[in-house]
Design a protein around this motif. Sequence first.
Motif, PDB file in Angstrom:
ATOM      1  N   PRO A 330       0.799  -1.198  -0.084  1.00  0.00           N
ATOM      2  CA  PRO A 330      -0.008  -0.002  -0.183  1.00  0.00           C
ATOM      3  C   PRO A 330       0.833   1.216   0.027  1.00  0.00           C
ATOM      4  O   PRO A 330       2.076   1.150   0.461  1.00  0.00           O
ATOM      5  CB  PRO A 330      -0.948  -0.012   1.144  1.00  0.00           C
ATOM      6  CG  PRO A 330      -0.971  -1.730   1.528  1.00  0.00           C
ATOM      7  CD  PRO A 330       0.363  -2.224   1.056  1.00  0.00           C
ATOM      8  N   GLY A 331       0.387   2.290  -0.488  1.00  0.00           N
ATOM      9  CA  GLY A 331       1.100   3.611  -0.929  1.00  0.00           C
ATOM     10  C   GLY A 331       1.199   4.341   0.498  1.00  0.00           C
ATOM     11  O   GLY A 331       2.257   4.911   0.713  1.00  0.00           O
ATOM     12  N   ARG A 354       8.873   0.556  10.124  1.00  0.00           N
ATOM     13  CA  ARG A 354       9.304  -0.825   9.436  1.00  0.00           C
ATOM     14  C   ARG A 354       8.459  -1.961   9.731  1.00  0.00           C
ATOM     15  O   ARG A 354       7.946  -2.836   8.920  1.00  0.00           O
ATOM     16  CB  ARG A 354      10.765  -1.268   9.788  1.00  0.00           C
ATOM     17  CG  ARG A 354      11.090  -2.653   9.024  1.00  0.00           C
ATOM     18  CD  ARG A 354      12.614  -3.248   9.506  1.00  0.00           C
ATOM     19  NE  ARG A 354      12.543  -3.194  11.119  1.00  0.00           N
ATOM     20  CZ  ARG A 354      13.842  -3.521  11.710  1.00  0.00           C
ATOM     21  NH1 ARG A 354      14.859  -3.428  10.948  1.00  0.00           N
ATOM     22  NH2 ARG A 354      13.685  -3.654  12.994  1.00  0.00           N
ATOM     23  N   ALA A 355       8.095  -2.114  10.935  1.00  0.00           N
ATOM     24  CA  ALA A 355       6.919  -2.910  11.177  1.00  0.00           C
ATOM     25  C   ALA A 355       5.741  -2.721  10.451  1.00  0.00           C
ATOM     26  O   ALA A 355       5.073  -3.836  10.202  1.00  0.00           O
ATOM     27  CB  ALA A 355       6.723  -2.718  13.103  1.00  0.00           C
ATOM     28  N   ASP A 359       4.362  -5.737   8.113  1.00  0.00           N
ATOM     29  CA  ASP A 359       3.031  -6.235   8.297  1.00  0.00           C
ATOM     30  C   ASP A 359       2.191  -6.117   7.236  1.00  0.00           C
ATOM     31  O   ASP A 359       1.354  -7.419   6.864  1.00  0.00           O
ATOM     32  CB  ASP A 359       2.481  -5.564   9.481  1.00  0.00           C
ATOM     33  CG  ASP A 359       2.513  -5.731  10.829  1.00  0.00           C
ATOM     34  OD1 ASP A 359       3.590  -6.666  11.073  1.00  0.00           O
ATOM     35  OD2 ASP A 359       2.262  -5.014  11.653  1.00  0.00           O
ATOM     36  N   GLN A 360       2.431  -5.111   6.227  1.00  0.00           N
ATOM     37  CA  GLN A 360       1.532  -4.929   4.915  1.00  0.00           C
ATOM     38  C   GLN A 360       2.065  -6.019   4.235  1.00  0.00           C
ATOM     39  O   GLN A 360       1.319  -6.887   3.470  1.00  0.00           O
ATOM     40  CB  GLN A 360       1.959  -3.664   4.459  1.00  0.00           C
ATOM     41  CG  GLN A 360       1.405  -2.463   4.791  1.00  0.00           C
ATOM     42  CD  GLN A 360       1.846  -1.413   4.493  1.00  0.00           C
ATOM     43  OE1 GLN A 360       2.612  -1.344   3.606  1.00  0.00           O
ATOM     44  NE2 GLN A 360       0.986  -0.162   4.633  1.00  0.00           N
ATOM     45  N   ALA A 361       3.361  -6.354   4.182  1.00  0.00           N
ATOM     46  CA  ALA A 361       4.144  -7.324   3.215  1.00  0.00           C
ATOM     47  C   ALA A 361       3.422  -8.903   3.528  1.00  0.00           C
ATOM     48  O   ALA A 361       3.055  -9.569   2.806  1.00  0.00           O
ATOM     49  CB  ALA A 361       5.525  -7.546   3.132  1.00  0.00           C
ATOM     50  N   ASN A 382      16.816  -6.739   7.949  1.00  0.00           N
ATOM     51  CA  ASN A 382      16.987  -6.809   9.271  1.00  0.00           C
ATOM     52  C   ASN A 382      15.993  -7.021  10.142  1.00  0.00           C
ATOM     53  O   ASN A 382      15.706  -8.010  10.868  1.00  0.00           O
ATOM     54  CB  ASN A 382      17.751  -5.667   9.950  1.00  0.00           C
ATOM     55  CG  ASN A 382      19.344  -5.515   9.323  1.00  0.00           C
ATOM     56  OD1 ASN A 382      19.830  -6.427   9.130  1.00  0.00           O
ATOM     57  ND2 ASN A 382      19.653  -4.474   9.388  1.00  0.00           N
ATOM     58  N   GLY A 383      14.621  -6.491   9.652  1.00  0.00           N
ATOM     59  CA  GLY A 383      13.467  -6.647  10.395  1.00  0.00           C
ATOM     60  C   GLY A 383      12.872  -8.149  10.047  1.00  0.00           C
ATOM     61  O   GLY A 383      12.348  -8.770  10.898  1.00  0.00           O
TER      62      GLY A 383
END
Length: 410
Positions: A330-331, A354-355, A359-361, A382-383
């Motif tokens: 998402p944009g 990053r979280a 989460d989106q991914a 890294n995340g």
Amino acid sequence: MSVPASGVPRADPGVAALADQCVMCGLCLPHCPTYRLERTEAESPRGRIALARALAEGRLAPGAATLAHLDHCLGCLSCQKVCPSQVRYEDLLVQTRAALVAATPPGHLQRWLHSPHLLRRLARLGATLRVARWLPRVARLLPRGSRGRRLVETVPAAPRVPGFAAPRRAAPATGRAIALVRGCVGSVYEADTLAAARVLLEAAGHRVVELDRHCCGALPRHGGFVEAAAHEAAATRHALLALRPDVVLGCSSGCHGDLRDEVAAGTTLAVPDIHAFLAADPGFDALRFRPLARRAALHLPCTQVNVAGGLEAIRALLARVPQLAVLELPGQPRCCGAAGSYFIEHPAFADRLRAEKLDQAAALAPDLLLTTNIGCRIHLGNGLAARTSALPVHHPLTLLAMQLETDAGT
């Protein structure tokens, strides 16, 4: 902006004039990563513009709180992209940070984090010693919350460079002379992408010369070290002019803006986005790619969207791979929190951003994650490692090179 004995900066008409362009309409607020996290005016673009104006006019001394709010800006330029008044926010931010660097000399670690040559040497040494295997154990010995510990914890492993299968009958080298800029840390941590770019360009018939040990200057410039940045840009400009290439290309979206606007300034050097260049190239159009029945989550970095462009070109290139399902993240929220050295200097903000992206991914259930910026790749990787996820993170060019079809159909 300089600071006399009174501790209050002298007026800077340049910064004040830039700040006066802002009409305080607030249309930028929903697009600012830090404002969305904190919901405070000081963590918004117009709040930072007000702080910069007050500093420039000598109404505010550079105290810790003011510096923190300015430092928290990721420089993603999403605010500048949507601004109806066309405020040159990047210029204002860089000039303000440069004045503050001159007024309040930074510590050694901050200088090191904005030194491309030092970071490149450390990256190469780390890759040789394979520090990613044992450095996390050293990190536990350092104070919690310290920048030193954060730096040690974020050192990634150097990527393995795949054995790309070039076409058996590549196009004859009758195309353009391409200067491929390797970058600073990208020369180590983006070695697979650089190799992929070379394979694709040569397969399309171009002659490629890689420019090593040179930096675009983006890292020091965005940190306020403008003299060091200008020196880097000038050295790279001189090296490129000596090569006399037809086109200058880089793989990382974070480097593109400075290559185009700083390094190539005042020259005839052509610096297109590499994806746009390939998508429009007749030689590349003749290449074919093997099917890949996978789901790829595509992260479009802030620098790609707001600076480099070429979004449709990226989509068109990935569409060349049969059976590949490309699922864009998402944009909004867009920023992953990498932003050069930001994810080391401001981990609290960076990790929250990053979280959200991870989460989106995860919601897309992909087989791989794609991004066009080296900083985003390291930070997101890294995340994922912290989540014990084996999801690979690649540059789109690496995926294309891996799927490049040979005459033998392999």
